[in-house]
Every structure is written in C-alpha cells, then in structure tokens.
Design an enzyme around this catalytic site. Sequence first.
Site, PDB file in Angstrom:
ATOM      1  N   CYS B  50      40.657  83.571  67.322  1.00 29.23           N
ATOM      2  CA  CYS B  50      41.858  84.035  66.604  1.00 29.23           C
ATOM      3  C   CYS B  50      41.457  84.513  65.095  1.00 29.23           C
ATOM      4  O   CYS B  50      42.193  85.268  64.304  1.00 29.23           O
ATOM      5  CB  CYS B  50      42.913  82.897  66.501  1.00 29.23           C
ATOM      6  SG  CYS B  50      42.229  81.365  65.857  1.00 29.23           S
ATOM      7  N   SER B 110      33.935  79.359  59.386  1.00 28.37           N
ATOM      8  CA  SER B 110      35.200  79.114  59.726  1.00 28.37           C
ATOM      9  C   SER B 110      36.181  78.851  58.466  1.00 28.37           C
ATOM     10  O   SER B 110      35.701  78.781  57.574  1.00 28.37           O
ATOM     11  CB  SER B 110      35.189  77.780  60.749  1.00 28.37           C
ATOM     12  OG  SER B 110      34.477  78.144  61.898  1.00 28.37           O
ATOM     13  N   PRO B 116      34.902  72.091  64.864  1.00 23.86           N
ATOM     14  CA  PRO B 116      33.872  72.094  66.322  1.00 23.86           C
ATOM     15  C   PRO B 116      34.473  73.076  67.146  1.00 23.86           C
ATOM     16  O   PRO B 116      33.870  73.411  68.076  1.00 23.86           O
ATOM     17  CB  PRO B 116      34.209  70.529  66.658  1.00 23.86           C
ATOM     18  CG  PRO B 116      35.443  70.222  66.035  1.00 23.86           C
ATOM     19  CD  PRO B 116      35.998  70.990  64.758  1.00 23.86           C
ATOM     20  N   GLN B 117      35.756  73.751  67.067  1.00 28.10           N
ATOM     21  CA  GLN B 117      36.184  74.294  68.016  1.00 28.10           C
ATOM     22  C   GLN B 117      35.468  75.606  68.500  1.00 28.10           C
ATOM     23  O   GLN B 117      35.309  76.054  69.284  1.00 28.10           O
ATOM     24  CB  GLN B 117      37.553  74.875  67.810  1.00 28.10           C
ATOM     25  CG  GLN B 117      38.874  73.858  68.075  1.00 28.10           C
ATOM     26  CD  GLN B 117      38.779  73.039  66.833  1.00 28.10           C
ATOM     27  OE1 GLN B 117      38.226  73.008  65.933  1.00 28.10           O
ATOM     28  NE2 GLN B 117      39.769  71.943  66.900  1.00 28.10           N
ATOM     29  N   MET B 194      54.908  70.710  46.527  1.00 28.64           N
ATOM     30  CA  MET B 194      53.653  69.825  46.579  1.00 28.64           C
ATOM     31  C   MET B 194      54.344  68.764  47.874  1.00 28.64           C
ATOM     32  O   MET B 194      53.613  68.469  48.646  1.00 28.64           O
ATOM     33  CB  MET B 194      53.404  69.210  45.629  1.00 28.64           C
ATOM     34  CG  MET B 194      52.599  69.913  44.407  1.00 28.64           C
ATOM     35  SD  MET B 194      51.066  70.489  45.312  1.00 28.64           S
ATOM     36  CE  MET B 194      50.240  69.051  44.953  1.00 28.64           C
TER      37      MET B 194
END
Lengths: 313, 454
Positions: B50, B110, B116-117, B194
């Site tokens: 993606c 990333s 980790p994906q 916030m």
Amino acid sequence: MHDLMTSGIIIGLALLSLAGTAAAILRLLGKLTGPGPQRLERLLAGVVAAGATGLFLYRAIVVHQGLVPLQSHLDGLLLIGAIFGGLIAYLQSARRLPGVGAFGLPVLTFLLTWALCASAWTYRPFNLDEQTLPTLWKTVHLAGVYLGTLLVAIAAIAGGMFLYARRKLRRRESGGEVTASLERIERIIVRTSALGFGLLTVGLATGVVIMAEGWSRSHLTPTFAVKVGLSVGVWLIYGLLMNVRHTVRFRGPRAAWLSILGLVLLLAVFGVVSAMSRPRNNIENNSPPAQEIKSPATLPAAYGPRGEVTPCV
Amino acid sequence: MRVTMLGLDHRTAPVEVREKLALDSGRIESLLAAMRSRWQVSEALVLCTCNRTEVYLVRAVHRPPGFEDLAALLAEQAGLDPATLRGVAIHREQIQAMTHLFRVAGGLESMVLGEPQILGQIKRAYEQAQQMESVGPILHKVFQQAIAVGKKIRTETAINEGRMSVGSVTVDFARRIFEDFRDKIVVGVGAGEMAKLALRHLRALEPLRLWVANRSLENAQGLCQFLGIKEGRGGPRAFADLEELLVEADIVVSSVASPQPIITAGLFKHLLRRRRGRPLFLIDLAVPRNVEPAVGSMTNVFLYNIDDLQSVVQRTVEDRSAEMIRCDQLLRQAAELCAHEIEHRYVGELAKALRTRLFAMAEMERDRTLHKLAAKADGPTANLFTQALDEHTHRLLNKILHLPLSQLDRKDTHTPLAFYAAALRKLFDLGDEEIPASPSPAPSDQTTQDQAEQ
C-alpha cells in the site's frame, strides 16, 4: 546422605544460575539489549532446571536406592529448584511474564546455594521410619511444606516485580526491559499466595499430627517444639496478611510488600530451626548412608535412639 | 548484468499516484510479460504494497530498459502521465538498488520504522515472481539476501523498539498498568485534538466503556462519533459528571483548555475511598495542566503529563538514531557482499566466454597449420605434430588468460569489474551478456523454510 558429586553438580548449577541472574538483571536495566541475552537467560534457566531434575533423580536412584526420592532437606530443595527453574524457563520462552528472570533467577541461585549448604555442611535426612507414622503422612507434610514454600516464594518474587514495575512507572522510566503489567503481577501475587497458604496449612496440619504422634511416643526434642511453635506463628501471620490484603488499604504496593514479608518470615523459621538443630553428618565425617540412618539401631548414640523429625530444616 | 530498480513510495509519491500503481497479481503478470517482450529482460520482480510499488529487474549492461523506458512502461500500465511518474520515481542501479531493497526489507523505508509486515510482503512478491518464472539466479540471490538481512535487522538491532507518537506511548504505559481492557473504563475529559489522538489509540484496546465529558456536549458527541463508540459502550457525558466519572474510570485522558487545574488533590483525595484502591492511569495532555501534580503521588495513581510522554517519544527517536547507524552498517556490508558475489559470478561467465572464443580461434589456426604440415609429414609424425601443437596452444592460451582473469577475480581490490568486463567483451567481440532462455531454479529452499517459520 552427602555425596561429593551432588555438591559438585550443585556448585555448577548455582554458577550457571548466577550467570543467568547477571544477564537478566543487566537486561532489565537496559544494559544488555537484543535477543541474545534473553536466549542465554532462557537457556541457563532451562539447563539449571534440567540439571536439578537430573540430580534429584540421581539421588533417588543411585544415592538413596529406593522409591522414596524425598529423603532429606537437600532433596526437597532440589525438587523445588527443579520446578522453579522449569517454571522460569517456561515463562521466559512463552513470554508470559516479561522480566521474571531478573527476579526469579536470584531466588533460584539462593535455593541452590542453600542446597549446597544442606549437601556439604548441614545434611540431615528425614525420619521416614514406618514405626512412628505411615510414610503417607510425612510425604503429605513434606509436599505441603515444600510446595507451599515454593508458592510463597513465587508470590514474593511477584511482589518484588510489582514494586520494581511500579517504581518505574512512577518515575516515568521507559528504558530497559518492560515487565508484565501491574494488574497481571498483582493477580499472580493473589493466586500464588492463596494457594501457598493452603499448602502450608496442609503441611502444618499434618505436622501437628506428626507432633501429636511424637508426643505419644515421647521422643519430641526442644528443636522440634520450637519449629512447630514458630511455624504456627508464621502461619497465623501469613493468614492474617492474606486477609488484610483484600481490604482497600492493602491493594497494590502494600500487597506486594506483604507477600515479601511472608517469605521473609518463612525463611526466618527455617533459619532459626536450622540454627538450633545440629547436622547429622557432613562431608568431613564420612557418615553412613541414609538407609542406615533410618534404622534406629544403627543411629549414632549422640542422636538418640530414633532420630528427630526435622523435615523443614 | 545489472540489477535495476524503479519505483515510488509514500515519501516520494502522493496517494493519488500510489493508488494508480497498486497492482494486483494480474496486472503484475502483464507488466512482467511486457518487460520480457519489449526488452528481453532476463529477470524481473514487482513489489507492490500500500505504500510502495517497485520493479526490480536484471538487464544487460548496455541494453534497455533505462530509467526513461521503465518509467514510460509503468506510466502506461497505471494510466499516468510519464512526466508525473518521472517526477516521483526512485531509480537505483546495482549496489544502490540492492541497498534500497535491503533497507525496505529491514523496515527502514517504512512509514512505521522497523515494522515487520514488509518482510512478509517481500516474501510474497518473491514467491509470486517464482511462480511466474520471472526470477533467475541474480534475483534469487538478491531477494534471499534481502529476506535474511530483514530478519537480521529485527533480531540483532532494536530498530522497532519504542514508540514514536504520544498516542502509542499512552497505550504502552496503559499496558504496563493493566492487563485486560475489556473490563476497563476510559474517560476523556475535553474534546481537543490531543485528547482525540490519545483516545483513538485507547479505543483500539476495546475498553468496556469510553466516556467523553466536555463542556460542550455537542463537541463530545462529535468526538464519540469520530471514535465510533457504539450504543452501550460509552458516549458523551456532561462536564458536571466529572466526579462520578473519576470514581468509575481506570484511564482518564484530560485535555481541557483551563487556566486552573480541574482535578485537584483535594477533590481526588475525597474520591480515593470510593475508588476502593483501584489503579488509575491519568494522562494530562493540557497546557496549563488540568491535574494538580500532588494527585500523582497518591496511592495507585499514575499521573503522566504531555512532557512525560513526549520525553519518551524523544528517547525513542534518539535510541532509533543510534540503531539506524548499526542497521546502515549491516545493510552496507550485506549489499557489498551480495554485489560482489554477483559480479564474480558474472566474471566467471565472462572468463568462460573468453576462453571458448580464444580456443575456437586457436583451433582454427591449428587446423590450418596441420593442413600445411599434412603434405610434408607422414602419419605417425603428423600425430606427434598434432599433439605437440595442441599442448603448445593450451599452455600458451592458459598463460595469456591467467593474469587478466586472476586480476579480475581478486576479491581484495575495488576493481571496476563492469568496466573491464565490458572492455573485454568489446575487445574480443564477445557480444553482450547472454540472456537465459528460462530462469534457473532457486538455489536453495530458503524461502520455503522462511514461509514455514512464519
């Protein structure tokens, strides 16, 4: 009986456990990072657990040459050392309780050091003589006392973990190994101390039966009476602590301190009784094997005709 | 042979461009087929997630596709203007392409550093390319090395440890206090930006109830809708209910614009008994602060303000910067090793081609010489001549080839192999690199093992 090989193996296991302790503490403090130290810690706990189990079996088969493995305080310490080491290794590999190594391995090292003392200097076999009471009573008594002590020790370790984790949260520290959540640790304190209290109660109740039988046969010693008295005292205090812990004021850190206090009191009983009683034999005097000691006729005259029941020392 | 990479990612291309290049397996297959038919590329692989679309291919040194060709093809496939694509594309060659892939595999490229994906996505892309028979020995080598490096970075460095946002730090601290959130009550006091961020993270923990108390009930309602709170799982509450909410709450996120603290020690002390000693995680995100600092020293209360949370984020950034240096070293070493191995494999092929070429020439000359001698020598003498001539030719050619080939094969020098190899090919008319008719099988079952581990 004492055995040089037993002492040698215990020294090796204690050193391995000490190395694991050092790695675990450094990791907890964030001085060691990465999976290597964690793997080492897990490996050492597993090796110590396997070694203690092997030694326990070796003593049962080779040294005692019988089907009753729990014949002395040394065997009892090895048994709880094996269970405890296995538990730490499991918790580490399953990542069920992060940070357990830094609190559990020092206790394992302490247990093994104590076992070394019990092997080399204060070796004392239990009186498992069928003439006094069936062995079942004594087995239940010993199991209750040792497993109860193990659970109380786990509760105390969880107490230590709780205080450390809470301190870190209070100080807003984020470095080092993250321990399990306070909620989980508190749950462990509650469960293990409740179960430990139950087992200690069983140990105490069977101890009272053994004591009553001893009275009937008139071979109680002053050491025995002191031990029973102190044990009842600890049991009462621990029972009291168990109940007040459930009140609002004793949640959180106070519960953790109480669980540590419970273990300290239990160790104090062991210590006092140990100091009051004399060892049967040690490495230097080359004493006879346990089977011989079990028989009243072959006991050295200095220890009386039957030998005192000193299961918890 | 050169490893070439062309692609784009979340840093270089906006989502409108990325979504057009989000290729499914059918489009990937047609892209690979187009590359083969147009330029006869020997090996190619498309990595599409993606956040990135990248094409890796192996081409001959002086052959297409170059940057322009590849950008044009990708633009054509995606229905984009080639100029737009050229503006956002990343183009890397050889060791830079490998380093880029290793960085991607390590999670350094990333959006969430070290996630980790991506490693699984690379494995899937590699597997898909294997099924399409579009990878050969070079991409096998590069991708297997990338997967190994990705694993190594995650196991040997702390690149993915720590949190990078105030919201995720809040969740981390909450997890250090509570085990299970299914029986916990989260209260948001105020509906500022916030609080919105922190509550969004806490909402993901699926607490029993999530209440939002605000002076404006309308704003509270809006925040509840944004958080997707369902009926019976919390909702907006009047600001007047604050005391009651503080009694039942396990986690409180406060972000109210107020010059005075709204949760004072006096108020909270009065509520402690009613809370029955339950731990309370108080997050004060407001400036000026909404919670008096004295509240934080009460039993079973864990009070964090915005500075506490931001200092954790800052520490994570510093820790990760240090880890980035380690990761870079690991990546560079791995990429250099991989490039070196590929180049030496190429040199091996070149040596073979050169030797074959020279021996063919020598054989022609030997035949000519033997033909001349045949008239002057009888049978046994001709055989002796033939043997002597063969030995002489072999020894001579081996001696001539030994020095240049051993120089090219030296591992301790930074020889520009591609340059010398191209020169040799040109000088001896060896033609360009051979393009295998079909890709060779994977040299090991590393990927299968990795999949099994996963």
